[in-house]
Design an enzyme around this catalytic site. Structure first.
Site, mmCIF file in Angstrom:
data_model
loop_
_atom_site.group_PDB
_atom_site.id
_atom_site.type_symbol
_atom_site.label_atom_id
_atom_site.label_comp_id
_atom_site.label_asym_id
_atom_site.label_seq_id
_atom_site.Cartn_x
_atom_site.Cartn_y
_atom_site.Cartn_z
ATOM 1 N N HIS A 248 0.844 -1.198 0.000
ATOM 2 C CA HIS A 248 0.000 0.000 0.000
ATOM 3 C C HIS A 248 0.881 1.250 0.000
ATOM 4 C CE1 HIS A 248 -3.034 2.952 1.110
ATOM 5 N NE2 HIS A 248 -2.297 3.307 2.147
ATOM 6 N N ASP B 132 6.492 22.073 -26.133
ATOM 7 C CA ASP B 132 6.507 20.698 -25.601
ATOM 8 C C ASP B 132 7.556 20.644 -24.502
ATOM 9 O OD1 ASP B 132 6.524 17.783 -25.279
ATOM 10 O OD2 ASP B 132 5.521 17.743 -27.229
ATOM 11 N N TRP C 194 7.472 -0.275 3.688
ATOM 12 C CA TRP C 194 7.930 0.413 2.478
ATOM 13 C C TRP C 194 9.333 0.982 2.661
ATOM 14 C CZ3 TRP C 194 9.167 5.505 0.998
ATOM 15 C CH2 TRP C 194 9.076 6.463 1.988
ATOM 16 N N SER D 163 13.007 6.482 -13.882
ATOM 17 C CA SER D 163 11.930 7.255 -14.501
ATOM 18 C C SER D 163 11.850 8.653 -13.884
ATOM 19 C CB SER D 163 10.617 6.496 -14.318
ATOM 20 O OG SER D 163 9.526 7.353 -14.475
ATOM 21 N N SER D 164 11.916 8.713 -12.547
ATOM 22 C CA SER D 164 11.816 10.009 -11.864
ATOM 23 C C SER D 164 12.975 10.917 -12.226
ATOM 24 C CB SER D 164 11.816 9.815 -10.346
ATOM 25 O OG SER D 164 10.651 9.184 -9.940
ATOM 26 N N HIS E 152 13.287 11.778 3.401
ATOM 27 C CA HIS E 152 12.658 13.018 3.813
ATOM 28 C C HIS E 152 12.452 13.988 2.660
ATOM 29 C CE1 HIS E 152 10.490 15.154 6.730
ATOM 30 N NE2 HIS E 152 10.881 16.209 6.068
ATOM 31 N N GLU F 243 11.919 13.138 -0.215
ATOM 32 C CA GLU F 243 10.826 12.483 -0.933
ATOM 33 C C GLU F 243 9.465 13.002 -0.451
ATOM 34 O OE1 GLU F 243 10.480 10.509 -3.399
ATOM 35 O OE2 GLU F 243 8.444 9.752 -3.134
ATOM 36 N N TYR G 248 8.821 15.905 0.569
ATOM 37 C CA TYR G 248 8.588 17.228 -0.024
ATOM 38 C C TYR G 248 8.415 17.129 -1.532
ATOM 39 C CZ TYR G 248 9.384 18.757 4.604
ATOM 40 O OH TYR G 248 9.253 18.902 5.953
ATOM 41 N N SER H 122 -1.620 26.899 -4.833
ATOM 42 C CA SER H 122 -1.305 28.312 -5.080
ATOM 43 C C SER H 122 -1.839 28.785 -6.424
ATOM 44 C CB SER H 122 0.214 28.536 -5.043
ATOM 45 O OG SER H 122 0.729 28.090 -3.820
ATOM 46 N N HIS I 14 15.245 12.739 11.930
ATOM 47 C CA HIS I 14 14.090 12.798 12.846
ATOM 48 C C HIS I 14 13.182 11.578 12.663
ATOM 49 C CE1 HIS I 14 11.715 15.398 9.739
ATOM 50 N NE2 HIS I 14 11.440 14.153 9.560
ATOM 51 N N HIS I 15 13.438 10.792 11.617
ATOM 52 C CA HIS I 15 12.726 9.520 11.478
ATOM 53 C C HIS I 15 13.379 8.436 12.323
ATOM 54 C CE1 HIS I 15 10.334 10.883 7.973
ATOM 55 N NE2 HIS I 15 11.386 11.617 7.725
ATOM 56 N N THR J 21 6.677 26.838 6.087
ATOM 57 C CA THR J 21 5.357 26.243 5.866
ATOM 58 C C THR J 21 4.271 27.186 6.375
ATOM 59 O OG1 THR J 21 6.423 24.134 6.261
ATOM 60 C CG2 THR J 21 4.046 24.117 6.126
ATOM 61 N N LYS K 125 3.597 29.955 3.962
ATOM 62 C CA LYS K 125 2.726 29.568 2.850
ATOM 63 C C LYS K 125 1.257 29.630 3.255
ATOM 64 C CE LYS K 125 4.057 26.988 -0.386
ATOM 65 N NZ LYS K 125 4.785 27.859 -1.300
ATOM 66 N N ARG L 286 2.074 0.896 14.939
ATOM 67 C CA ARG L 286 1.624 0.727 13.569
ATOM 68 C C ARG L 286 2.099 -0.625 13.039
ATOM 69 N NH1 ARG L 286 5.907 4.464 10.180
ATOM 70 N NH2 ARG L 286 4.745 3.664 8.414
#
Lengths: 527, 393
Positions: A79, A108, A144, A171-172, A255, A257, A259, A270, A304-305, A330, A333, A452
């Site tokens: 998931h 293009d 994951w 790809s990314s 991390h 990722e 963002y 926006s 921090h993870h 943040t 924004k 979890r």
């Protein structure tokens, strides 16, 4: 803000579009490729969503009812992986493909053939990932995040997943190179960097994040692969390796990722809020700086993870402070979005409803992020449902709802038809309400002590889990209405005018709807 | 009602002075809860806050969390009010004409600087608490904790006491064939026993994959990582039973790896230590004896259920592709030596752990005998503890 003279009349020699299946397989057209990305991500969204329904079904009550723990772990792992790499990221790249050339007045993307290749790697990767469910030992069940040494224990499915993530990473990276080159080289005359729509800015910065961190992920999972198959001991303590090093590598990717998945969503919001407030975006310059600051900070907060891995005091404090700092840009924004609303002439079409819900729900996700940033509190909440609640508030009511809002916003331009406003609004309200029923109680579960990634839980967690499951089923079912509304709009509906939103002022609205197959063959002039 | 809602049955102690009932629960939580409970029958299980703290550290974490939630709640309201006003008053349908302004440098600076100040006020108490949590010096007692798939091993360093703590929840309860009891999934066969009022330092590592030792009421959560020794500490104020779980995904048994800590007064703790030493001596003696096949099988069945059944399954059939079947397997029906070796030393690179250092010689002999004479396996021989001892050398 963007006054453009639409000089584009798409000469007749560019009018022909290829037909049949080859139109899609061999496409080098940014609109077709954008469409492919969006359909692919929608399919993966439903696939991974189905896995989520199975998770919630098992968690409806304590005890094991439907699945064995091994399969349950596969459900949560897949998931997460599929939602991130298969649904959210490709959807945002789909937006980039469609919108960046249209919004900067380019004909293009800079590298159309590479664009084709970056898309067509994805179905291969997706197929490889999904097929792990059918190999001996089943799919991957190590989360994951793929932490070793647990990840070393699995079967062939684990190697297939590594290869699949490699493909998606390639790809990314190609997509990111394409976006940066397009933005730097193909803007219409007069469109300076600081005149670009904010959506383009957010993707421009996101593309740099992708190029910086995807190779780090590729390294980390390659090391996993060689540990699994070729006798290396990068992460195996018995051979002198270090399991924590993997976590550092993974989160150095992981991390930013986060963002990567939220900055383009900021860009969509926006764009929508000024349109339906009929007022220019407040604080455009500070918005650009805020996005850039968030991108910079994202590189120095990764540990921090890992507060419970047992870092030195100095390490914990450094990562706590940098993480807290992210609240500043943040906050800027959010304040700017609200100032954009202030004294506007606001209407509440479906995209605007999604954008407003985004601001409120993303703020809740931001606050729970701030709570988690504080080391002592994080130590209580790490690996609990509080974290699950937190990242669904930023990734579902953040990224996914921004994507849905963006789809409604640009569907008239993409299809030439107006979507069914009534159905769109019903979809919005069902989604917003069901989302909160599903995920708000998870804060309480985490605080009360529910870990979890467990298929079965102690009895005191039963009530909130049942509520979350009921909300989850409603949330899942509501998305079928999204599918129906989108398909209905693609197939027909009231013809969309060139500029269906009277407050919209970016370049794409100077083109007819649907946008012609080849647009801005002659660049527009931006004053 | 709010009093009820904040009680949490996971902790079975009452704190005298700093009772949690007198604390404000997090405000947004309560707001949401009042909505929720108006529609649902009120039950004591809707715990919406951190568990009742049982240590000074956990207490401080609780207070820090409450403070932060209040600050966030106030900021949230400050943000929502102007947004709400704009959405109501500045609607196009209300005839509002859009203004033209699009920036204000002063305001933008103000709302960049003020959050920084608020963050500093949050970081200050958090920093002090981090420093305290990390200070594991001046301990009264050190306990080594080893995470294994899927059980905890506790060793009282310097006292020679070492035992394994397994989940005590039955498979029947998990499968729903039996009524689940109050501490479903949070009960063990042998809890960790610690003295109250003493600083207990724990050092953690793991034998196979990463686990996390977590007892919410104690405010301790620390990863146990293979190849590393990490430490943490707690000082329990009141006697009681404190329950937690493994928090890091560690494989198929992750949900079934509870932690139970029993805090007893120091005198009672000393008695307990003495009992353990007596029991250890008795076990040592028991390993010297010879047992019948049936005796070993009966004991082995229990050992198997606690240590092997999660992977190899109670049926001995394993899980295809992940965990091999023992019923009919070459090793379990082959010669004793090969069977003993794999149980004693495990199989590197797989989930099969080395049980030699984990179980007593008697338990090892019993479980191997059980495996050789159960399901489709009818080898008919018994493995004696003395044979295990010889094979270990």
């Amino acid at each position: 803000m963007y006054t453009a003279t639409a000089t584009d009349t798409h000469g007749h020699d560019h009018e022909h579009a290829p037909t049949g299946i080859m139109r899609w397989i061999a496409s080098t057209n940014h609109k077709d490729i954008g469409t492919l990305y969006l359909w692919f991500s929608l399919f993966m969204f439903f696939f991974a969503g189905t896995l989520a329904m199975m998770i919630r079904a098992e968690l409806f009550q304590p005890g094991l009812q439907l699945f064995q723990p091994g399969f349950f772990n596969q459900l949560t792992t897949m998931h997460g992986l599929i939602m991130i790499f298969g649904a959210i990221m490709p959807a945002l790249v789909g937006f980039a493909n469609w919108q960046i050339p249209l919004m900067i007045g380019a004909s293009d993307m800079a590298f159309p053939r590479m664009n084709n290749w970056s898309f067509w790697l994805l179905p291969a990767a997706g197929l490889l990932l999904i097929s792990t469910f059918f190999v001996p030992g089943g799919s991957i069940g190590g989360g994951w995040t793929m932490y070793p040494p647990l990840f070393i224990q699995g079967g062939i499915g684990y190697d297939m997943a590594i290869l699949s993530v490699h493909l998606m990473g390639i790809s990314s990276i190609m997509g990111a190179i394409n976006i940066i080159t397009t933005v730097l080289n193909m803007r219409a005359p007069g469109m300076t960097l600081m005149k670009m729509p904010l959506f383009v800015w957010t993707w421009f910065i996101t593309a740099f994040l992708l190029i910086a961190v995807m190779p780090v992920l590729a390294c980390a999972i390659t090391m996993l692969l060689t540990d699994r198959n070729f006798g290396t001991h990068f992460f195996d303590a018995a051979g002198g390796g270090d399991a924590v090093m993997y976590q550092h590598l993974f989160w150095f990717f992981g991390h930013p990722e986060v963002y990567i998945m939220i900055l383009p969503a900021f860009g969509i919001i926006s764009t929508i809020i000024p349109t339906f407030s009929r007022k220019p975006l407040f604080g455009y310059v500070s918005m650009v700086y805020a996005v850039a600051s968030i991108a910079f900070l994202s590189f120095i907060v990764w540990a921090h993870h890992m507060f419970t891995t047992g870092m030195p005091v100095a390490g914990q404090l450094f990562f706590m402070y940098t993480t807290m700092l992210i609240a500043v840009p943040t906050g800027v924004k959010v304040f700017n979005w609200i100032s954009t609303l202030w004294r506007g002439a606001i209407t509440f079409e479906t995209p605007m409803l999604f954008a407003l819900a985004f601001v409120i729900l993303f703020a809740i996700g931001g606050f729970s992020g701030l709570v988690l940033a504080l080391v002592p509190v994080d130590i209580q909440l790490q690996d609990t449902y509080y974290v699950v609640a937190h990242f669904h508030y930023v990734l579902f009511s953040g990224s996914a709802m921004a994507i849905m809002g963006g789809v409604y916003y640009w569907l008239p331009k993409w299809t030439g038809h107006m979507y069914d406003e009534r159905l769109g609004k019903i979809h919005f309200w069902l989604t917003a309400i069901a989302f909160n029923i599903t995920f708000f109680p998870m804060h309480f579960l985490g605080l009360a002590g529910m870990p979890r990634r467990i298929p079965d839980y102690a009895l005191q967690f039963a009530d909130f889990n049942m509520i979350a499951s009921i909300g989850g089923f409603l949330l899942g079912a509501s998305q079928l209405l999204f599918l129906y509304t989108v398909v209905k709009c693609v197939r027909g509906g009231a013809p969309a005018p060139a500029r269906p939103w009277d407050g919209a002022d970016t370049l794409e609205w100077t083109l007819p709807s649907p946008a012609p197959y080849h647009s801005f063959v002659t660049p527009p002039l931006v004053k | 009602m709010a009093q009820n809602l904040r009680s949490n049955r996971q902790v079975s102690v009452c704190l005298p002075c700093r009772a949690v009932g007198s604390r404000p629960a997090s405000a947004p939580a309560l707001l949401f809860l009042s909505l929720l409970t108006s529609a649902l029958p009120a039950r004591a299980d809707y715990a919406v806050n951190l568990q009742t703290p049982a240590t000074g550290l956990a207490n401080q974490v609780y207070d820090l969390h409450t403070l932060i939630v209040w600050i966030c709640f106030v900021i949230f309201i400050i943000v929502l009010v102007p947004m709400g006003v704009a959405l109501v008053r500045h609607r196009k349908s209300a005839g509002h004409e859009p203004a033209k302004f699009h920036h204000n440098t002063l305001v933008e600076w103000i709302w960049t600087i003020i959050p920084v100040l608020i963050l500093v006020s949050m970081a200050w108490p958090a920093t002090q608490l981090v420093v305290q949590m990390k200070d594991t010096s001046k301990e009264d007692l050190t306990i080594k904790i080893t995470g294994r798939q899927w059980k905890w091993e506790y060793e009282y360093l310097g006292d020679g006491i070492r035992f394994i703590s397994n989940s005590a929840t039955s498979n029947e309860q998990i499968a729903g064939k039996q009524q689940k009891n109050e501490h479903y999934l949070l009960e063990v066969d042998k809890p960790l026993v610690v003295p109250t009022g003493r600083k207990v330092r724990i050092v953690l590592t793991a034998a196979d994959v990463i686990h996390t030792w977590w007892v919410p009421a104690l405010g301790v959560k620390q990863d146990a990582i293979p190849g590393f020794i990490r430490d943490a500490w707690f000082k329990v104020e009141q006697p009681g039973t404190y329950r937690g779980q493994c928090a890091e995904l560690c494989g198929v048994g992750h949900a079934y790896m509870p932690v139970v800590v029993e805090a007893v007064p120091p005198q009672q703790f000393a008695t307990w230590m003495q009992d353990q030493k007596t029991q250890l001596a008795a076990a040592e003696e028991a390993s010297g004896k010879t047992y019948s096949l049936d005796e070993l099988k009966a004991r082995g069945e229990k050992v198997y259920a606690a240590n092997c059944a999660a992977c190899h399954q109670p049926t001995g059939m394993g899980i295809s592709g992940a965990f091999p079947a023992l019923s009919g397997s070459k090793i379990a029906t082959g010669d004793k030596a090969g069977h003993m070796d794999i149980v004693l030393h495990g199989k590197p690179g797989t989930a099969m752990a080395a049980f030699g250092p984990q179980l007593s010689n008697l338990d090892l002999a019993a479980v191997i005998t059980y495996e050789r004479n159960s399901w489709n396996n009818k080898v008919g021989d018994a493995v004696q503890p003395s044979e295990i001892a010889a094979r270990k050398k």
